[in-house]
Structure formats: structure tokens, C-alpha cells
Design a protein around this motif. Structure first.
Motif, PDB file in Angstrom:
ATOM      1  N   ALA A 300       0.845  -1.195   0.000  1.00  0.00           N
ATOM      2  CA  ALA A 300       0.000   0.000   0.000  1.00  0.00           C
ATOM      3  C   ALA A 300       0.884   1.250   0.000  1.00  0.00           C
ATOM      4  O   ALA A 300       2.011   1.203   0.485  1.00  0.00           O
ATOM      5  CB  ALA A 300      -0.886   0.008   1.248  1.00  0.00           C
ATOM      6  N   THR A 302       3.320   4.204  -0.255  1.00  0.00           N
ATOM      7  CA  THR A 302       4.708   4.290  -0.704  1.00  0.00           C
ATOM      8  C   THR A 302       5.307   2.906  -0.942  1.00  0.00           C
ATOM      9  O   THR A 302       6.079   2.703  -1.891  1.00  0.00           O
ATOM     10  CB  THR A 302       5.524   5.073   0.346  1.00  0.00           C
ATOM     11  N   SER A 303       4.942   1.948  -0.111  1.00  0.00           N
ATOM     12  CA  SER A 303       5.474   0.589  -0.283  1.00  0.00           C
ATOM     13  C   SER A 303       5.001   0.000  -1.612  1.00  0.00           C
ATOM     14  O   SER A 303       5.716  -0.785  -2.243  1.00  0.00           O
ATOM     15  CB  SER A 303       5.022  -0.306   0.871  1.00  0.00           C
ATOM     16  N   VAL A 346       5.083  -6.012   0.943  1.00  0.00           N
ATOM     17  CA  VAL A 346       6.033  -4.956   1.300  1.00  0.00           C
ATOM     18  C   VAL A 346       5.361  -3.999   2.278  1.00  0.00           C
ATOM     19  O   VAL A 346       4.278  -3.475   1.986  1.00  0.00           O
ATOM     20  CB  VAL A 346       6.479  -4.157   0.044  1.00  0.00           C
ATOM     21  N   SER A 347       5.986  -3.792   3.414  1.00  0.00           N
ATOM     22  CA  SER A 347       5.373  -2.898   4.403  1.00  0.00           C
ATOM     23  C   SER A 347       6.435  -2.391   5.359  1.00  0.00           C
ATOM     24  O   SER A 347       7.103  -3.184   6.025  1.00  0.00           O
ATOM     25  CB  SER A 347       4.290  -3.655   5.177  1.00  0.00           C
ATOM     26  N   GLN A 348       6.574  -1.080   5.433  1.00  0.00           N
ATOM     27  CA  GLN A 348       7.522  -0.495   6.379  1.00  0.00           C
ATOM     28  C   GLN A 348       7.161  -0.931   7.794  1.00  0.00           C
ATOM     29  O   GLN A 348       7.988  -1.482   8.509  1.00  0.00           O
ATOM     30  CB  GLN A 348       7.465   1.034   6.253  1.00  0.00           C
ATOM     31  N   SER A 349       5.918  -0.689   8.167  1.00  0.00           N
ATOM     32  CA  SER A 349       5.505  -0.965   9.551  1.00  0.00           C
ATOM     33  C   SER A 349       5.327  -2.448   9.813  1.00  0.00           C
ATOM     34  O   SER A 349       5.451  -2.909  10.939  1.00  0.00           O
ATOM     35  CB  SER A 349       4.174  -0.266   9.830  1.00  0.00           C
ATOM     36  N   GLY A 350       4.990  -3.176   8.760  1.00  0.00           N
ATOM     37  CA  GLY A 350       4.671  -4.595   8.945  1.00  0.00           C
ATOM     38  C   GLY A 350       3.326  -4.801   9.612  1.00  0.00           C
ATOM     39  O   GLY A 350       3.004  -5.917  10.043  1.00  0.00           O
ATOM     40  N   THR A 352       0.323  -2.936   8.342  1.00  0.00           N
ATOM     41  CA  THR A 352      -0.750  -2.388   7.516  1.00  0.00           C
ATOM     42  C   THR A 352      -1.832  -3.450   7.270  1.00  0.00           C
ATOM     43  O   THR A 352      -1.551  -4.518   6.716  1.00  0.00           O
ATOM     44  CB  THR A 352      -0.170  -1.890   6.183  1.00  0.00           C
ATOM     45  N   VAL A 398       5.315  10.557   9.378  1.00  0.00           N
ATOM     46  CA  VAL A 398       4.226   9.823   8.709  1.00  0.00           C
ATOM     47  C   VAL A 398       4.574   9.585   7.237  1.00  0.00           C
ATOM     48  O   VAL A 398       4.313   8.511   6.685  1.00  0.00           O
ATOM     49  CB  VAL A 398       2.894  10.590   8.866  1.00  0.00           C
ATOM     50  N   ALA A 399       5.176  10.580   6.611  1.00  0.00           N
ATOM     51  CA  ALA A 399       5.547  10.415   5.202  1.00  0.00           C
ATOM     52  C   ALA A 399       6.760   9.503   5.103  1.00  0.00           C
ATOM     53  O   ALA A 399       7.816   9.777   5.672  1.00  0.00           O
ATOM     54  CB  ALA A 399       5.857  11.777   4.584  1.00  0.00           C
ATOM     55  N   SER A 400       6.595   8.427   4.395  1.00  0.00           N
ATOM     56  CA  SER A 400       7.665   7.442   4.287  1.00  0.00           C
ATOM     57  C   SER A 400       8.726   7.920   3.284  1.00  0.00           C
ATOM     58  O   SER A 400       8.393   8.327   2.170  1.00  0.00           O
ATOM     59  CB  SER A 400       7.058   6.124   3.818  1.00  0.00           C
ATOM     60  N   GLN A 407      13.544  -0.237   0.796  1.00  0.00           N
ATOM     61  CA  GLN A 407      12.718  -1.319   0.214  1.00  0.00           C
ATOM     62  C   GLN A 407      13.209  -1.644  -1.193  1.00  0.00           C
ATOM     63  O   GLN A 407      13.375  -2.812  -1.555  1.00  0.00           O
ATOM     64  CB  GLN A 407      11.243  -0.882   0.150  1.00  0.00           C
ATOM     65  N   LYS A 484       4.034  12.186  -1.972  1.00  0.00           N
ATOM     66  CA  LYS A 484       4.755  12.939  -0.930  1.00  0.00           C
ATOM     67  C   LYS A 484       4.211  14.352  -0.841  1.00  0.00           C
ATOM     68  O   LYS A 484       3.931  14.844   0.234  1.00  0.00           O
ATOM     69  CB  LYS A 484       6.262  13.007  -1.219  1.00  0.00           C
ATOM     70  N   GLU A 487       0.539  14.496   0.606  1.00  0.00           N
ATOM     71  CA  GLU A 487       0.263  14.097   1.988  1.00  0.00           C
ATOM     72  C   GLU A 487       0.820  15.066   3.018  1.00  0.00           C
ATOM     73  O   GLU A 487       0.243  15.208   4.092  1.00  0.00           O
ATOM     74  CB  GLU A 487       0.682  12.660   2.281  1.00  0.00           C
ATOM     75  N   VAL A 604      -1.358   2.018   9.303  1.00  0.00           N
ATOM     76  CA  VAL A 604      -2.818   1.986   9.096  1.00  0.00           C
ATOM     77  C   VAL A 604      -3.321   0.569   9.383  1.00  0.00           C
ATOM     78  O   VAL A 604      -3.314  -0.299   8.518  1.00  0.00           O
ATOM     79  CB  VAL A 604      -3.180   2.454   7.670  1.00  0.00           C
TER      80      VAL A 604
END
Ligand code: M6R
Length: 607
Positions: A300, A302-303, A346-350, A352, A398-400, A407, A484, A487, A604
Motif C-alpha cells: 500500500a 509508498t510501499s 512490502v510494508s515499512q511498519s509490517g 498495515t 508519517v511520510a515514508s 525497500q 509525498k 500528503e 494503518v
């Protein structure tokens, strides 16, 4: 999204909880609250707005050594003091804080109201407090377990009872929860950043597990009271990584960290002697890798854009069919899982929800899904069949930004492995590695010229609409540039393939709509120049991100920024960083809340 913290120990709980909530601010929230237990009393203080607003109304003499705290990102019910957590039952003896969504709350609420209970808030979460009160017969843990069996939906909860001091019961189903083990003090939190100042020893709670912490112990059981032994993990992040240092914003810090974060992403993973890479966590044998016929990427935001870059890369270099898709769409279209297809989540936070649920659906159908995650121990990292940690360090804004470049670094490594197993020669592998390892230095060149982008932002931040246009592997970078900008600055921006504008978006072009073109000297340069001319012919302003000394482009555009020349496939790295900076400086110019833009959450965890 919402954040949770709980504390039990010798120190004043209010201060610890407020500090922890401050660390959770980055997740995005609109109200916050704490509940402190002390000598047979529970005191709830909650407020809409920022943590500083909450702090201002917490009584200076609020005593108590255990309690819970929460940052709320409104879903059910408006942003009000009453809807903020913690919520209490009618007697005020029980307080809960909840992350997630209780899907059957309307039915539960109707039943509780018919039992004579009057609700104070409009939230779905309040039902949990009343259910626990109804089920309470002297044992909070049991009451929580009985209540959980009635809930449908997702939750991470923490709960305290006036008659059971120095005890917090927590549970999780779909929303993260972690136990922090300190010296004679214990923590519960939705996110390790909330407790990193106090401990690095953590235990991750899984779905359908219940945890009870006291000041010096914790127990984890399943819903049928079976004890669960879990290993204690060590958080590798350092406290200074979640602090801004000399930077004005976390976003600025994270953009400038990229030469190091990219280096961390590939460090120890390259094999110069074989001109390839190695990724230990894939859990795939060479034979299994060789059998891959297709790659699909789900993600989702940016990922997802990182996934699109990876799809271009792997199809053109590894020569494997590859596509990236929005995870939110995959889950509900009854996806076909084909043989010999490898999936990446793919997920920064893992955490989502869209990505996690799509991954589970694919796994249920037998797919092998690898995770590309930043947060160690996150749900996607744990539930995927293997994967790659990108080691960006905590991303607080918040903005990745740095997660995106890390990634794609992980994908560039994976692409090299696949390519070298198939058709790529040793010499080409060496060339590829050499250029990949040179990326951090190219990014430093861009960062050294940040002042130019600041000036540019000063000239453009007042425009209301932007187009971001790129081609090939730079098309997803254009999408990312637009994301970017919108947001964090709230300026309307759309990303398109530069070729696509003549099929519609060109109708938007006028003096008031600048177009940002990504136009490196690659094989599509001439085509993009034609697109630039089409825009100029319609009186559109053009900002070009082009290579150094590209005089032809510089002579036809209104503004330009020169990026270092790198081989075509590495352009996403040098193109995305100036777009991140441009967005950042526009947001600063407009006085926006850069790190916590309105309405957005870092992680999220709802669909
Ligand atoms: O943690 P994830 O990478 O799964 O998050 C996905 C998106 O929510 C995230 O990239 C979002 O789009 C960012 N705010 C973009 O800057």
C-alpha cells in the motif's frame, strides 16, 4: 493510528504514560488520555487534540504507579474529549484502552443498553469496558477472556481494575501489542517506540493471546487458559534514532539519513567474489528460487510504489514476469494463486491491515509470501514465510522516505540474486554491484544541493495543483513524488506516466498547474522531451529533474534540478530523494505539520 501504553512499577505512572504517548504521536491521532490507578481509585484524564493539551490538564499531584494510556485516531464517533480513551464501565472500576475496530459493536451495544447500561461515548470501544464489567467475578483476566469471545473485529487492548492494583491485562487480535520487561517494572505497548526509553527486552503478543503483567512478572495464555512460553526479543533500535537531534523535523532527518540507511540495507548482503547477493531470511533453496516463474508484489502507499519499481526492475533485468498490486484490491478479488509464483508483501511498519489481510488470504490459498519489512517483529514480518528486513531504523515521520529507498534496495539485491542464477554474466553482476554500492554517494550529491530545492519550493508552494510525470522505472517515482507532496503539503498532485498525459491529463495544463518531469538521460529521454514540449506549448510551467549538464532540457523548461548521472535502472534512487525534499520544503513553506499531517496515520491498522 491509535496507540497504547500501559505501565506498572515503582515510578509515577502519569509521567511515564505521557512520555510514552508522546513517542506514539508519530502514528497519527486526534485525542489522547490516561487512566492512573492509586490506592483504590482510578483517575481518567482525556482530551481531544495533542499530547501537550492532555499534559496541560493532568493534575500535577496525580499519584499512582500503574495505569494505561492511549492515542486515538477517530473511527467510530467524532473527535471529542468523551470519545477519547480510556473508557470506563458504569462503576468506574474498570478502564480500558482499545486499538482496532469492534465490528459487532452495534449489536453488543444494543444488548448492553437493554441491560440498563448508559453509554457515555459514541465509540465502539466502550462496549469492551461494559462487557468486562458484566463478566467480572473477581478475576480481571478471566473477565477479559470471556468478553473477548463476544467480540468480532480487531483489537489490541489494555485493561485495569480498581480492585486488582498493579496489574494490567492485555490482549490482541489484529492490532499489535508488545510486553516490555524492565527492572521491577513492566510495560505494555502497541509499538516499541513507546517503551524504548525504558527497556529493550520485549515479548511480542500474538493474535488471540492474553497477557497479564504485574510489576515484576508477566504471563501469556491463550483464550483457553493454556500458558504460552515465548522468547524474549531484544530491540535493536537506539533511543537517539527516535529523536530528531538537530533536524527541524523527523522527515528531514530521515531524508538525510538515506545514504546510511541504504548502506545498512545492503551491508553484509553482497558477495563480490560471486558478483551476487545473499539474503539469509528468504527460506528458499536455490532450486526453489530457480523454479520461480512469476513474482507478485502486494503493498500500500509508498510501499506499493517501491513494489512498482521492483516490478520494472525484475521484469527487465531478471526477466521474470512481475507485477505489483494494491494489497487492498488483492484480498477481495478472490485472487488466483498460480504455481511457481513468489509473492512479496512490502510494508515499512509490517502492520498495515490491507497488506496483512491480503497476505493471509494468499497464504491460505497456498502461496509463499515473503515480507519486506522495516519493523522487526511486526506482524507481517512474523507471519510471512520468510523475507528481508530493510534495517532503515525507526521511521517516525508519517511520510515514508528512507523506507522507500531501502525497500527498493532489498529488491535490487533480490533481483541480482535471481539474475545471476539465470542469465546474468559475472561481469554484468560486477557492474551491477559496483553501481548499486555507488548509490549512497550519488544521494549525498543530491542532499548537498538541498538548498536549491528549498528555493524551488519557495517559488512553487503557492500553486494549488501539480502533475508529476515520468516514464519506465521512473513512472512509479513520479507517483511517489505526487504522494509525498499531497500528503504533507496538502497541495493537490497527480502522478502519471509522461506518455499518458495526452490521453487526458493534458486538459489540466495551464499557467497555474506546474508539471514536474523526471527526465534522466535514458532511452526514453527523447519521448519525455516531446511530452515537455506538449506542456510548454499549452503554457504549462515545467520543472525538470534531469541529469547534470543536460543543456537541451534546461533550455526548454522553467526550472530544473540536476541529479547525478547513474545507469538507467538506478535512477529511482537519485530521482526520488529530490522529490522528497521538494515536498518537504513546500510543506515547511506552507507551515504544515510536516511529521504528523492531518488525517494521516503512520501505521494503518484498519481496512
Ligand atoms: O507501513 P506500510 O509500508 O505498510 O504503509 C503503507 C502506507 O500506509 C504508507 O506507505 C503511506 O502511504 C505513507 N504515509 C506514505 O508516505
Amino acid at each position: 493510528m491509535c496507540g497504547i501504553i500501559g505501565y506498572c512499577g515503582p515510578k509515577p505512572a502519569a509521567q511515564i504514560l505521557i512520555d510514552g504517548l508522546k513517542r506514539l504521536e508519530y502514528r497519527g491521532y486526534d485525542s489522547a488520555g490516561i487512566c492512573i490507578g492509586n490506592n483504590g481509585s482510578l483517575t481518567v484524564v482525556k482530551k481531544k487534540g495533542k499530547i501537550r493539551d492532555l499534559k496541560a490538564i493532568v493534575p500535577k499531584n496525580l499519584q499512582g504507579n500503574f495505569g494505561i494510556g492511549h492515542t486515538r485516531w477517530a473511527t467510530h464517533g467524532g473527535v471529542t474529549d468523551i470519545n477519547a480513551h480510556p473508557h470506563t464501565d458504569v462503576s468506574g472500576k474498570i478502564a480500558i484502552a482499545h486499538n482496532g475496530i469492534i465490528e459487532n459493536f452495534a449489536v453488543l451495544k444494543a444488548k448492553l443498553e437493554s441491560d440498563g447500561i448508559t453509554f457515555k461515548s459514541e465509540t465502539d470501544s466502550e462496549v469492551i469496558a461494559h462487557l468486562i464489567a458484566q463478566n467480572y467475578k473477581g478475576n480481571l483476566e478471566q473477565a477479559v477472556k470471556e468478553s473477548l469471545s463476544l467480540l468480532e473485529g480487531t483489537y489490541g487492548i489494555v485493561c485495569i481494575h480498581i480492585d486488582e492494583p498493579f496489574k494490567i491485562v492485555g490482549a490482541r487480535n489484529g492490532s499489535p501489542l508488545v510486553v516490555g520487561i524492565g527492572e521491577k517494572e513492566m510495560f505494555l505497548a502497541s509499538d516499541v517506540t513507546a517503551i524504548l526509553a525504558h527497556t529493550k527486552q520485549v515479548v511480542y503478543v500474538e493474535d488471540r493471546e492474553v497477557v497479564t503483567v504485574t510489576c515484576d512478572d508477566y504471563t501469556i495464555t491463550d483464550l483457553k487458559d493454556r500458558p504460552i512460553n515465548k522468547k524474549i526479543d531484544e530491540i535493536t533500535w537506539e533511543l537517539q534514532q527516535i529523536e530528531k537531534g538537530d533536524f527541524a523535523h523527523f522527515m528531514e532527518k530521515e531524508i538525510f539519513e538515506q545514504p546510511e540507511s541504504i548502506t545498512r540495507a545492503y551491508s553484509g548482503r553482497t558477495e563480490a567474489e560471486q558478483a551476487t547477493a545473499k539474503l539469509g531470511g528468504l527460506n528458499l533453496t536455490t532450486k526453489e528460487l530457480l523454479n520461480i516463474e512469476r513474482i507478485k508484489i502486494i503493498a500500500a502507499g509508498t510501499s506499493f510504489h517501491a513494489g512498482l519499481v521492483a516490478a520494472y526492475l525484475m521484469e527487465s533485468i531478471a526477466r521474470i514476469p512481475c507485477n505489483a498490486e494494491l494489497a487492498s484490491e488483492v484480498r477481495y478479488r478472490n485472487p488466483l494463486v498460480e504455481r511457481n509464483t513468489l509473492y512479496f508483501a512490502v510494508s515499512q511498519s509490517g502492520e498495515t491491515a490491507d497488506t496483512l489481510y491480503a497476505m493471509r488470504e494468499l497464504q491460505r490459498k497456498g502461496a509463499t509470501v515473503l515480507g519486506i519489512c522495516n519493523v522487526v517483529g511486526s506482524t507481517i514480518a512474523r507471519e510471512s514465510d520468510g523475507g528481508v528486513y530493510i534495517h532503515s531504523g525507526p521511521e517516525i515521520a508519517v511520510a515514508s522516505t528512507k523506507a522507500f529507498t531501502s525497500q527498493i534496495t532489498a529488491f535490487y539485491l533480490f533481483n541480482l540474486i535471481l539474475s545471476r542464477m539465470r542469465h546474468m554474466s559475472f561481469e554484468s553482476g560486477e557492474w551491477y554491484l559496483k553501481n548499486m554500492l555507488a548509490v549512497p554517494d550519488s544521494i549525498k550529491i543530491v542532499l548537498d544541493k538541498a538548498a536549491q530545492l528549498k528555493d524551488m519550493a519557495g517559488r512553487y508552494a503557492h500553486y494549488k495543483d501539480f502533475l508529476f510525470l515520468g516514464r519506465g522505472i521512473n513512472y512509479p517515482v513520479a507517483l511517489e513524488g505526487a504522494l509525498k507532496l499531497k500528503e504533507i503539503s496538502y497541495i493537490h498532485a497527480e502522478g502519471y506516466s509522461a506518455a499518458e498525459i495526452k490521453h487526458g491529463p493534458i486538459a489540466l495544463i495551464n499557467e497555474e498547474t506546474p508539471s514536474v518531469f523526471l527526465v534522466p538521460a535514458d532511452r526514453l529521454r527523447e519521448k519525455v522531451i516531446s511530452n515537455i514540449k506538449e506542456v510548454k506549448a499549452r503554457k504549462g510551467r515545467v520543472i525538470a529533474f534531469c541529469n547534470e549538464k543536460d543543456e537541451e532540457i534546461k533550455s526548454i523548461v522553467d526550472d530544473f534540478f540536476e541529479v547525478p548521472k547513474v545507469p538507467g535502472i538506478f535512477n529511482p534512487f537519485v530521482m526520488v530523494v529530490p522529490l522528497q525534499l521538494f515536498a518537504y520544503y513546500c510543506a515547511v513553506e506552507l507551515g504544515r505539520d510536516v511529521d504528523q499531517p492531518r488525517n494521516l496515520a503512520k501505521s494503518v491498522t484498519v481496512e
